[in-house]
Design a protein around this motif. Structure first.
Motif, PDB file in Angstrom:
ATOM      1  N   UNK A  35       0.835  -1.207   0.000  1.00 39.75           N
ATOM      2  CA  UNK A  35       0.000   0.000   0.000  1.00 39.75           C
ATOM      3  C   UNK A  35       0.870   1.258   0.000  1.00 39.75           C
ATOM      4  N   UNK A  36       1.923   1.258   0.807  1.00 41.86           N
ATOM      5  CA  UNK A  36       2.869   2.377   0.826  1.00 41.86           C
ATOM      6  C   UNK A  36       3.506   2.558  -0.552  1.00 41.86           C
ATOM      7  N   UNK A  37       3.911   1.465  -1.157  1.00 50.52           N
ATOM      8  CA  UNK A  37       4.483   1.495  -2.501  1.00 50.52           C
ATOM      9  C   UNK A  37       3.487   2.096  -3.490  1.00 50.52           C
ATOM     10  N   UNK A  38       2.237   1.691  -3.390  1.00 50.51           N
ATOM     11  CA  UNK A  38       1.205   2.193  -4.285  1.00 50.51           C
ATOM     12  C   UNK A  38       1.066   3.710  -4.163  1.00 50.51           C
ATOM     13  N   UNK A  39       1.212   4.228  -2.969  1.00 52.54           N
ATOM     14  CA  UNK A  39       1.136   5.677  -2.757  1.00 52.54           C
ATOM     15  C   UNK A  39       2.291   6.390  -3.453  1.00 52.54           C
ATOM     16  N   UNK A  40       3.489   5.820  -3.371  1.00 54.22           N
ATOM     17  CA  UNK A  40       4.630   6.425  -4.060  1.00 54.22           C
ATOM     18  C   UNK A  40       4.485   6.333  -5.579  1.00 54.22           C
ATOM     19  N   UNK A  41       3.929   5.236  -6.067  1.00 54.34           N
ATOM     20  CA  UNK A  41       3.680   5.110  -7.509  1.00 54.34           C
ATOM     21  C   UNK A  41       2.711   6.218  -7.937  1.00 54.34           C
ATOM     22  N   UNK A  42       1.690   6.462  -7.125  1.00 57.58           N
ATOM     23  CA  UNK A  42       0.749   7.545  -7.418  1.00 57.58           C
ATOM     24  C   UNK A  42       1.442   8.893  -7.446  1.00 57.58           C
ATOM     25  N   UNK A  43       2.383   9.106  -6.558  1.00 61.48           N
ATOM     26  CA  UNK A  43       3.144  10.357  -6.523  1.00 61.48           C
ATOM     27  C   UNK A  43       3.962  10.537  -7.805  1.00 61.48           C
ATOM     28  N   UNK A  44       4.596   9.476  -8.262  1.00 63.00           N
ATOM     29  CA  UNK A  44       5.361   9.553  -9.514  1.00 63.00           C
ATOM     30  C   UNK A  44       4.422   9.882 -10.674  1.00 63.00           C
ATOM     31  N   UNK A  45       3.272   9.223 -10.706  1.00 55.04           N
ATOM     32  CA  UNK A  45       2.315   9.435 -11.783  1.00 55.04           C
ATOM     33  C   UNK A  45       1.734  10.832 -11.835  1.00 55.04           C
ATOM     34  N   UNK A  46       1.786  11.558 -10.725  1.00 54.05           N
ATOM     35  CA  UNK A  46       1.271  12.935 -10.683  1.00 54.05           C
ATOM     36  C   UNK A  46       2.280  13.964 -11.186  1.00 54.05           C
ATOM     37  N   UNK A  47       3.486  13.516 -11.486  1.00 51.62           N
ATOM     38  CA  UNK A  47       4.521  14.438 -11.950  1.00 51.62           C
ATOM     39  C   UNK A  47       4.332  14.739 -13.436  1.00 51.62           C
ATOM     40  N   UNK A  48       5.040  15.740 -13.906  1.00 50.54           N
ATOM     41  CA  UNK A  48       5.006  16.106 -15.334  1.00 50.54           C
ATOM     42  C   UNK A  48       5.898  15.131 -16.097  1.00 50.54           C
ATOM     43  N   UNK A  49       5.329  13.976 -16.436  1.00 51.00           N
ATOM     44  CA  UNK A  49       6.064  12.950 -17.172  1.00 51.00           C
ATOM     45  C   UNK A  49       5.251  12.538 -18.389  1.00 51.00           C
ATOM     46  N   UNK A  50       5.883  11.798 -19.263  1.00 42.18           N
ATOM     47  CA  UNK A  50       5.229  11.319 -20.478  1.00 42.18           C
ATOM     48  C   UNK A  50       3.916  10.604 -20.125  1.00 42.18           C
ATOM     49  N   UNK A  51       2.832  10.923 -20.832  1.00 42.02           N
ATOM     50  CA  UNK A  51       1.551  10.274 -20.551  1.00 42.02           C
ATOM     51  C   UNK A  51       1.591   8.744 -20.647  1.00 42.02           C
ATOM     52  N   UNK A  52       2.464   8.214 -21.494  1.00 39.83           N
ATOM     53  CA  UNK A  52       2.593   6.748 -21.566  1.00 39.83           C
ATOM     54  C   UNK A  52       3.024   6.190 -20.217  1.00 39.83           C
ATOM     55  N   UNK A  53       4.006   6.831 -19.585  1.00 42.21           N
ATOM     56  CA  UNK A  53       4.463   6.369 -18.266  1.00 42.21           C
ATOM     57  C   UNK A  53       3.337   6.500 -17.240  1.00 42.21           C
ATOM     58  N   UNK A  54       2.564   7.564 -17.316  1.00 36.85           N
ATOM     59  CA  UNK A  54       1.436   7.734 -16.391  1.00 36.85           C
ATOM     60  C   UNK A  54       0.425   6.599 -16.552  1.00 36.85           C
ATOM     61  N   UNK A  55       0.163   6.204 -17.779  1.00 40.48           N
ATOM     62  CA  UNK A  55      -0.775   5.115 -18.038  1.00 40.48           C
ATOM     63  C   UNK A  55      -0.253   3.798 -17.471  1.00 40.48           C
ATOM     64  N   UNK A  56       1.030   3.521 -17.684  1.00 39.38           N
ATOM     65  CA  UNK A  56       1.630   2.290 -17.159  1.00 39.38           C
ATOM     66  C   UNK A  56       1.612   2.315 -15.630  1.00 39.38           C
ATOM     67  N   UNK A  57       1.920   3.459 -15.043  1.00 39.99           N
ATOM     68  CA  UNK A  57       1.911   3.566 -13.579  1.00 39.99           C
ATOM     69  C   UNK A  57       0.511   3.329 -13.015  1.00 39.99           C
ATOM     70  N   UNK A  58      -0.513   3.794 -13.701  1.00 41.17           N
ATOM     71  CA  UNK A  58      -1.897   3.558 -13.263  1.00 41.17           C
ATOM     72  C   UNK A  58      -2.211   2.058 -13.306  1.00 41.17           C
TER      73      UNK A  58
END
Length: 184
Positions: A35-58
Motif C-alpha cells: 500500500x505504501x508502494x502504491x502511494x509512491x507510484x501515485x506520486x510519480x504518476x502525478x509528476x510532469x512525465x510522459x503520458x505513456x508512463x502515467x498510463x503504465x503507472x496507473x
C-alpha cells in the motif's frame, strides 16, 4: 458508513476470511508495504512525465491493489474471489523495461538516488518495493503466497530503477553516478 470501526483499537485487525491477527503480523506488514508502494507510484504518476508512463503507472497501481488483496486474504479461510495476478502483468513490466533500457546509454556505474525530484521519487518507490518483496518472501516461508506476487515485485523494482533513469534522460537531468573513492 463510518470510516472508523474501533475494532482495531487493541492492536488486532481482520484478514479477508475473518482471521484476527496482530497489526504487526508479517502478512499485515506485507500488504501495508505494498500500500505504501502504491502511494509512491501515485506520486510519480502525478509528476510532469510522459503520458505513456502515467498510463503504465496507473496499471501498476491496479496490480498492486490486486497484490494487496491477495496478501490480505487468509489463504486457509477466505472464500472471497480475489482478482488474479497474471503472467501478462509481469510481461508488461519486462516489455516496458526493455523499451526504456533500449533508449538509455549503457550503465557503466552505480547510480545514486537523486537527479531531480521525480527521479528521487522513483528511487524511494524502488526501495519500498524491495522491502515489500523481502516481506512477501518471508511471509511465503510460512504461508501460501502466489509466486507471481514475488516475481512481480522483483520486476517492479527493476522497472522503477529504469524508469528513474529514463525520466532523468527525458528531463535532461544529469545521472547521479557513484564514483567510489580509492585510497592510495
Amino acid at each position: 458508513m463510518k470510516i472508523y470501526t474501533k475494532t482495531g483499537d487493541k492492536g488486532l485487525t481482520s484478514l479477508i476470511g475473518g482471521t484476527r491477527v496482530a497489526k504487526h503480523h508479517i502478512r499485515i506488514e506485507s500488504y501495508g508495504t505494498v500500500d505504501e508502494l502504491n502511494s509512491y507510484i501515485g506520486l510519480i504518476g502525478c509528476q510532469e512525465i510522459d503520458p505513456h508512463h502515467q498510463t503504465v503507472l496507473k496499471e501498476i497501481q491496479d496490480r498492486l491493489f490486486t497484490i494487496g488483496a491477495s496478501l490480505a486474504a487468509d489463504p486457509e479461510k477466505s472464500k472471497m474471489k480475489i482478482p488474479d495476478l497474471l503472467e501478462s502483468d509481469i510481461t508488461l513490466l519486462e516489455t516496458e523495461i526493455d523499451q526504456m533500457n533500449d533508449a538509455l546509454p549503457a550503465l557503466k556505474h552505480f547510480v545514486l538516488p537523486g537527479g531531480n525530484t521525480t527521479v528521487s521519487y522513483c528511487h524511494i518507490a524502488r526501495c519500498v518495493c524491495r522491502r515489500a518483496e523481502r516481506l512477501t518472501v518471508a511471509l511465503a516461508e510460512g504461508s501460501f503466497v502466489d509466486n507471481k506476487v514475488t516475481v512481480y515485485l522483483n520486476r517492479l523494482s527493476d522497472y522503477l530503477f529504469i524508469l528513474g533513469r529514463k525520466l532523468a534522460q527525458d528531463a535532461n537531468a544529469e545521472e547521479n553516478i557513484w564514483l567510489p573513492r580509492v585510497n592510495s
